[in-house]
Each structure stands twice: as structure tokens, then as C-alpha cells.
Design a protein around this motif. Structure first.
Motif, PDB file in Angstrom:
ATOM      1  N   ASP A   1      15.469  -8.670 -40.476  1.00 53.54           N
ATOM      2  CA  ASP A   1      16.004  -9.586 -39.465  1.00 53.54           C
ATOM      3  C   ASP A   1      14.959  -9.673 -38.362  1.00 53.54           C
ATOM      4  O   ASP A   1      14.693  -8.700 -37.651  1.00 53.54           O
ATOM      5  N   MET A   2      14.361 -10.833 -38.198  1.00 52.51           N
ATOM      6  CA  MET A   2      13.235 -10.957 -37.278  1.00 52.51           C
ATOM      7  C   MET A   2      13.645 -10.786 -35.825  1.00 52.51           C
ATOM      8  O   MET A   2      12.796 -10.544 -34.957  1.00 52.51           O
ATOM      9  N   ASN A   3      14.930 -10.899 -35.551  1.00 52.20           N
ATOM     10  CA  ASN A   3      15.399 -10.653 -34.183  1.00 52.20           C
ATOM     11  C   ASN A   3      15.287  -9.183 -33.789  1.00 52.20           C
ATOM     12  O   ASN A   3      15.420  -8.845 -32.611  1.00 52.20           O
ATOM     13  N   THR A   4      15.095  -8.321 -34.751  1.00 50.31           N
ATOM     14  CA  THR A   4      15.013  -6.880 -34.471  1.00 50.31           C
ATOM     15  C   THR A   4      13.583  -6.379 -34.351  1.00 50.31           C
ATOM     16  O   THR A   4      13.372  -5.179 -34.134  1.00 50.31           O
ATOM     17  N   ILE A   5      12.604  -7.259 -34.474  1.00 59.18           N
ATOM     18  CA  ILE A   5      11.205  -6.823 -34.462  1.00 59.18           C
ATOM     19  C   ILE A   5      10.737  -6.642 -33.017  1.00 59.18           C
ATOM     20  O   ILE A   5      10.774  -7.590 -32.220  1.00 59.18           O
TER      21      ILE A   5
ATOM     22  N   PHE B   1      16.006 -14.757 -40.877  1.00 57.82           N
ATOM     23  CA  PHE B   1      15.316 -14.225 -42.046  1.00 57.82           C
ATOM     24  C   PHE B   1      13.872 -14.719 -42.151  1.00 57.82           C
ATOM     25  O   PHE B   1      13.059 -14.130 -42.856  1.00 57.82           O
ATOM     26  N   GLY B   2      13.561 -15.816 -41.488  1.00 54.71           N
ATOM     27  CA  GLY B   2      12.214 -16.371 -41.557  1.00 54.71           C
ATOM     28  C   GLY B   2      12.085 -17.505 -40.560  1.00 54.71           C
ATOM     29  O   GLY B   2      13.080 -18.046 -40.070  1.00 54.71           O
ATOM     30  N   VAL B   3      10.849 -17.871 -40.245  1.00 50.84           N
ATOM     31  CA  VAL B   3      10.596 -18.905 -39.234  1.00 50.84           C
ATOM     32  C   VAL B   3       9.378 -19.737 -39.619  1.00 50.84           C
ATOM     33  O   VAL B   3       8.517 -19.304 -40.387  1.00 50.84           O
ATOM     34  N   ALA B   4       9.321 -20.916 -39.051  1.00 57.26           N
ATOM     35  CA  ALA B   4       8.067 -21.661 -38.992  1.00 57.26           C
ATOM     36  C   ALA B   4       7.280 -21.118 -37.807  1.00 57.26           C
ATOM     37  O   ALA B   4       7.815 -20.380 -36.976  1.00 57.26           O
ATOM     38  N   ALA B   5       6.022 -21.476 -37.730  1.00 53.09           N
ATOM     39  CA  ALA B   5       5.185 -20.950 -36.646  1.00 53.09           C
ATOM     40  C   ALA B   5       4.051 -21.936 -36.376  1.00 53.09           C
ATOM     41  O   ALA B   5       3.743 -22.776 -37.233  1.00 53.09           O
TER      42      ALA B   5
ATOM     43  N   MET C   1       7.609 -18.158 -42.705  1.00 54.64           N
ATOM     44  CA  MET C   1       7.081 -16.800 -42.610  1.00 54.64           C
ATOM     45  C   MET C   1       8.221 -15.805 -42.514  1.00 54.64           C
ATOM     46  O   MET C   1       9.229 -16.054 -41.853  1.00 54.64           O
ATOM     47  N   ALA C   2       8.073 -14.669 -43.187  1.00 50.64           N
ATOM     48  CA  ALA C   2       9.081 -13.612 -43.145  1.00 50.64           C
ATOM     49  C   ALA C   2       8.393 -12.260 -43.179  1.00 50.64           C
ATOM     50  O   ALA C   2       7.199 -12.154 -43.462  1.00 50.64           O
ATOM     51  N   VAL C   3       9.179 -11.210 -42.885  1.00 46.90           N
ATOM     52  CA  VAL C   3       8.639  -9.849 -42.796  1.00 46.90           C
ATOM     53  C   VAL C   3       9.353  -8.959 -43.811  1.00 46.90           C
ATOM     54  O   VAL C   3      10.586  -8.872 -43.801  1.00 46.90           O
ATOM     55  N   PRO C   4       8.618  -8.301 -44.692  1.00 43.15           N
ATOM     56  CA  PRO C   4       9.236  -7.437 -45.701  1.00 43.15           C
ATOM     57  C   PRO C   4       9.892  -6.196 -45.087  1.00 43.15           C
ATOM     58  O   PRO C   4       9.419  -5.659 -44.075  1.00 43.15           O
ATOM     59  N   VAL C   5      10.958  -5.720 -45.714  1.00 42.28           N
ATOM     60  CA  VAL C   5      11.655  -4.529 -45.210  1.00 42.28           C
ATOM     61  C   VAL C   5      10.817  -3.272 -45.351  1.00 42.28           C
ATOM     62  O   VAL C   5      11.098  -2.259 -44.685  1.00 42.28           O
ATOM     63  N   THR C   6       9.800  -3.298 -46.197  1.00 43.53           N
ATOM     64  CA  THR C   6       8.949  -2.115 -46.352  1.00 43.53           C
ATOM     65  C   THR C   6       7.802  -2.084 -45.349  1.00 43.53           C
ATOM     66  O   THR C   6       6.944  -1.209 -45.426  1.00 43.53           O
TER      67      THR C   6
END
Length: 508
Positions: free
Chosen positions: A158-162, A188-192, A381-386
């Protein structure tokens, strides 16, 4: 603004001048963007280590308010998984935009003491890495539709938690108008700015020669006066229809109102331009199949008229690929061509003899503004949980996004030189991101089969089999789709538990 091919010599000259200029200035106007090896060689040896370090530390504050804070990240290796290498490391000197991208990468690397590395993205390798608990990359950039499968597999943060990531900053928000990848306060993902979806917003090209021949209203004036509607477009389509060879048969040798880059997509793009939804999200998060409304049925019936093959819509021949539609527009066999400008599908129009322009998709029956679909092929764009270094990831993403703001005007200038024929089209292109719209159905259809059925109804009824009546078709599937949406809610929240396989399935 001249035709794109007539500008080719000028663009080459501009690029040559820009390369010479960048060589003279040591990599551009940003003091910390380039370590400038040539000046370093010409100075006393003892000055070489200190000057770049001072510039790097002061750069963000010098460039204006809102710059992310500077941290020394100790040489951290920031891995990007993306199949578009030009988004990160384009050939130096190939264009002004390429040079600006490379300058941004160098600035981030030097300012934050990181190394940005690119790997080719593989959905299978990513899935396997997450399953094994291994780091795959710090971020992934994929077509938006693919992220639905990764949400299903619980592979995304969840990108809000980064930490350090500020998605409310203007340089994020202006690229995320559709909010497609946000549900229940999870993103879960965004444009940038550096994964720009602008070229994947649908647009409508029109042939100026046909407009002039038929004495039709100027599409630019219609757009400006908020009169560019489904009804007006249909009227112009019908006016454009002509038995070009006079043989009494309307076929691929004749002229029509509309063609597209992909015929499955055209009904969906028009449906969303109408202001109607496929999936409605209530304030409590409940999802409902929203095609069962009088306005939705009215829209689908109108779409049938706008996309009737052999009447308003160009009929490609059996066995021909989708590029037959683009070819038809280039050859003056269609007044309009609807598609996104990304991925090269409509590139042949930039060399066509007839003059053309761009306008947004027209307004349908449930909106007072222009709404253009952000294709599900657009990059997200998204960020993997690992990824266990979220604090570093957030800071680096902020730096990349903030610095990338400088590239938008360069990108638009290059579009103007290489693709457009007039200033009015450029203004439309600038506005497209403000018209961007999508629907949760495009993610949900990758996560739950009944949701896919609900989405597919629109092209099936609106384009492929126009003899089907929309209300009866919706009635047949509505219950199943709504049950699928109940499951989709659980999947989006990460709460769905896969059922145990039946005994006979275990044996197999």
C-alpha cells in the motif's frame, strides 16, 4: 505548425544544437546534475573532490521550494523493473527529452548517493520472487492491467504506508486523475511524472480535408464551446459516409466516419466518455455493476450507431490486423480515428498527406465535461512487498518525481515538433491528463472472472454483435457480476481466502 515530416530537418538541427550546448555547459543548467568531468580535469587536483560535493548538497534548495530533503543513502542500489529502457536510460543525445531524463537520473544518484539500476520486468519472475520472500526490485513499472493480478497475489505494498512518499504533492496528483489503483484508502500503484500516462489517454484525430470538403463545423470550436457531443460526432460521421468508387457497395474501398486503433476498446472508451460507470463504488466501499441504468442503455444504443461497421465505422476485411483501421485514416477513408498516442500504434498518421488535428473524446449523456479513457496499457508504478527498504524507496521516488517536473515542457515541445500540425492540437494534448478517467472494472477483470464478463458485455453488445439488446444481456449476467464484485472487495482488501480444493482436484 507544419506537418511532422516537414519538421524533421529542423528537429535534427535543434538536437545538434542542444548536444553542442550541453557540452558547453557541462550537462545543463543544474549545478548538481552532472559532475562535469571536463572542468574537474582543468582545475588543481585538490579542488576536484570538494566542489561537486558542495553543489550536490545545495542543489534541491537552490532549485526552489518543495524539494525533497537530502540524505546520504550510502550508495544504495535502487533497482527498477521496467521493460521500457528509454524511460530510464535513453540514448544520450537522441533528443532533448532523453538528455533531460539522463540528467535527472544523474542528479538523483549524486544528490542522494544512490545507484539506479534497470532490470527487464518479468511477471513470472516477480511472482516467484515474492513467493520465495526474495527482493525482486524496489519498484516495478508495468501496464496498468497487470497490476490487478499482483493485487490478487498480495504482492504490492500500500503506497500510502511508504515513509517519505508524499502522494498529495502536486507533481504526483496531476498525473493520477483517474485514481484507478486506489480502493478503501489503499493505493496499489500510481502514474508518475517519470512514468507518464499522458500518451495513453485516448484522443480523437480528425481529417481536416474531409471537414473542409463537407463544410462541417470546426471541431476545435465545438470543443471550446462545450458542444462536442456524441450527437454532434454521429452527425459528422454520417455526413462523411461516401461510396468512394461508385460501385453501389459500401466496403473497405469507401469512406466512413470512424476508425480506431483497436476495435475491442472503442465501445469501452466511448462508454466511459459518456460519464457512465461500469462499476459504482459506494461510500462504504460496496461495489455494484452499474450498467443496469436507463442512461447506460441509452449510451450503448448510441455507441452502436457511432460504431456500426459498414455504415459509420470503417469495415476492415476478414483476417486483416488492427493496423488496417489506422491505414484507412491515413488514406482518407475515415473522418475520425480514436485511440491513444502511445506505443506507436497510430504513428503512421504523422506522415499522412492530409492535414489532421486532435480533439478529446466527445461528451456523452451523463457528463458536462470531456472524459477520455486512460488506457489499461498505460504504465503504472508499484512497490513489491519484498522491498524492505521502503524509507529509501520513498525518498528516491520523491526525488525522481520532483526533478521530473522539468521534463514536461520538453516532452510537449518534442510532441509539437514531431507529431502535431497546429497549436490547437497542442493545447488539447496539454489538457488530456485533466480529462483522464478509468474504471475499477479494468483491474477487477484481472482478479475475478465474473467482473471480466461484466466489462466484456460493452464491446460485445456495443460493437461486435449489435443485434443484442443491452438490457436483456445485462439482466442475464447482473447477479453473477455483483456476486463477483463481493469477492473482488475481499480481494482488494487482502481478505479473500482461496477455497480448499475438492478431494478429486487434490488427486489430480
Amino acid at each position: 505548425m507544419a506537418k511532422g515530416k516537414q519538421w524533421a530537418w529542423l528537429l535534427s538541427a535543434v538536437l545538434l544544437i542542444s548536444v553542442i550546448a550541453s557540452g558547453c555547459t557541462g550537462g545543463g543548467g543544474d549545478a548538481g546534475a552532472d559532475p562535469a568531468p571536463e572542468p574537474a580535469d582543468s582545475q588543481p587536483a585538490e579542488e576536484t573532490p570538494t566542489e561537486p560535493a558542495e553543489e550536490t548538497a545545495e542543489e534541491p534548495s537552490a532549485e526552489g521550494d518543495g524539494a525533497p530533503p537530502v540524505q546520504d543513502l550510502g550508495g544504495y542500489k535502487f533497482v527498477v523493473a521496467d521493460n521500457n529502457a528509454n524511460r530510464w536510460f535513453p540514448p544520450e543525445g537522441s533528443s532533448d527529452l532523453a538528455n533531460a531524463i539522463l540528467e535527472r537520473i544523474r542528479w538523483v544518484e549524486e544528490t542522494y548517493n544512490v545507484k539506479i539500476e534497470l532490470r527487464k520486468h518479468s511477471e513470472e519472475e516477480f511472482s516467484a520472487a515474492v513467493l520465495a520472500g526474495d527482493k525482486y526490485a524496489d519498484i516495478i513499472v508495468t501496464p496498468t492491467w497487470e497490476l490487478g493480478r499482483h493485487i490478487n497475489g498480495k504482492r504490492l505494498v500500500d503506497m500510502n504506508t511508504i515513509p517519505n512518499l508524499q502522494l498529495d504533492n502536486a507533481y504526483w496528483k496531476e498525473y493520477n486523475t483517474s485514481n484507478l489503483l486506489t480502493y478503501d484508502d489503499r493505493t496499489f500503484g500510481v502514474a508518475a511524472p517519470f512514468a507518464n500516462q499522458g500518451d495513453e489517454v485516448w484522443v480523437l484525430a480528425f481529417n481536416k480535408s474531409i471537414v473542409e470538403e463537407l463544410g462541417l463545423e470546426n471541431p476545435y470550436d465545438l470543443v471550446a464551446n462545450k458542444q462536442w457531443t456524441f450527437e454532434k460526432m454521429l452527425e459528422m460521421e454520417q455526413a462523411a459516409k461516401r461510396d468512394a468508387n461508385g460501385d453501389g457497395v459500401m466496403d473497405s474501398n469507401d469512406r466512413y466516419g470512424l476508425a480506431t486503433g483497436h476495435d475491442w476498446d472503442i465501445a469501452v472508451a466511448l462508454y466511459l466518455a459518456s460519464g457512465n460507470k461500469i462499476i459504482e463504488t459506494a461510500s462504504d466501499g460496496k461495489l455494484t455493476y452499474a450498467v443496469n441504468t436507463p442512461k447506460a442503455f441509452e449510451t450503448i444504443d448510441m455507441i452502436k450507431k457511432m460504431t456500426k461497421r459498414g455504415d459509420t465505422f470503417f469495415p476492415k476485411n476478414e483476417g486483416e490486423d488492427m493496423d488496417a483501421y489506422v491505414k484507412a485514416f491515413v488514406e482518407g477513408k475515415a473522418l475520425f480515428l480514436a485511440y491513444s498516442r502511445g506505443r506507436g500504434v497510430i504513428d503512421p498518421i504523422y506522415e499522412m498527406e492530409d492535414d489532421f488535428g486532435f480533439v478529446p473524446m466527445p461528451m456523452g449523456n451523463n457528463t458536462d465535461d470531456y472524459l477520455s479513457w486512460v488506457s489499461h496499457d498505460a504504465p503504472s508504478m508499484a512497490v513489491p512487498v519484498t522491498n524492505k527498504d521502503l524509507d529509501k524507496t520513498g525518498l528516491i521516488l520523491e526525488a525522481l518525481a520532483w526533478k521530473a517536473q522539468q521534463e514536461e515542457q520538453i516532452r510537449l515541445d518534442e510532441i509539437a515538433f514531431t507529431q502535431l500540425r497546429d497549436d490547437e492540437s497542442l493545447e488539447i494534448i496539454k489538457q488530456l491528463k485533466n480529462y483522464g478517467v478509468s474504471d475499477l472494472a479494468f483491474i477487477g477483470q484481472q482478479m475475478q472472472g465474473n467482473v471480466h464478463q461484466g466489462l466484456a458485455l460493452i464491446p460485445n453488445v456495443g460493437f461486435y454483435d449489435q443485434n443484442l439488446e443491452p438490457a436483456s444481456q445485462v439482466a442475464e449476467i447482473e447477479e453473477a457480476v455483483n456476486l463477483g464484485l463481493e469477492e473482488l472487495v475481499l480481494r482488494l482488501k487482502g481478505e479473500f481466502v482461496e477455497p480448499e480444493p475438492k478431494p478429486e482436484e487434490k488427486k489430480e
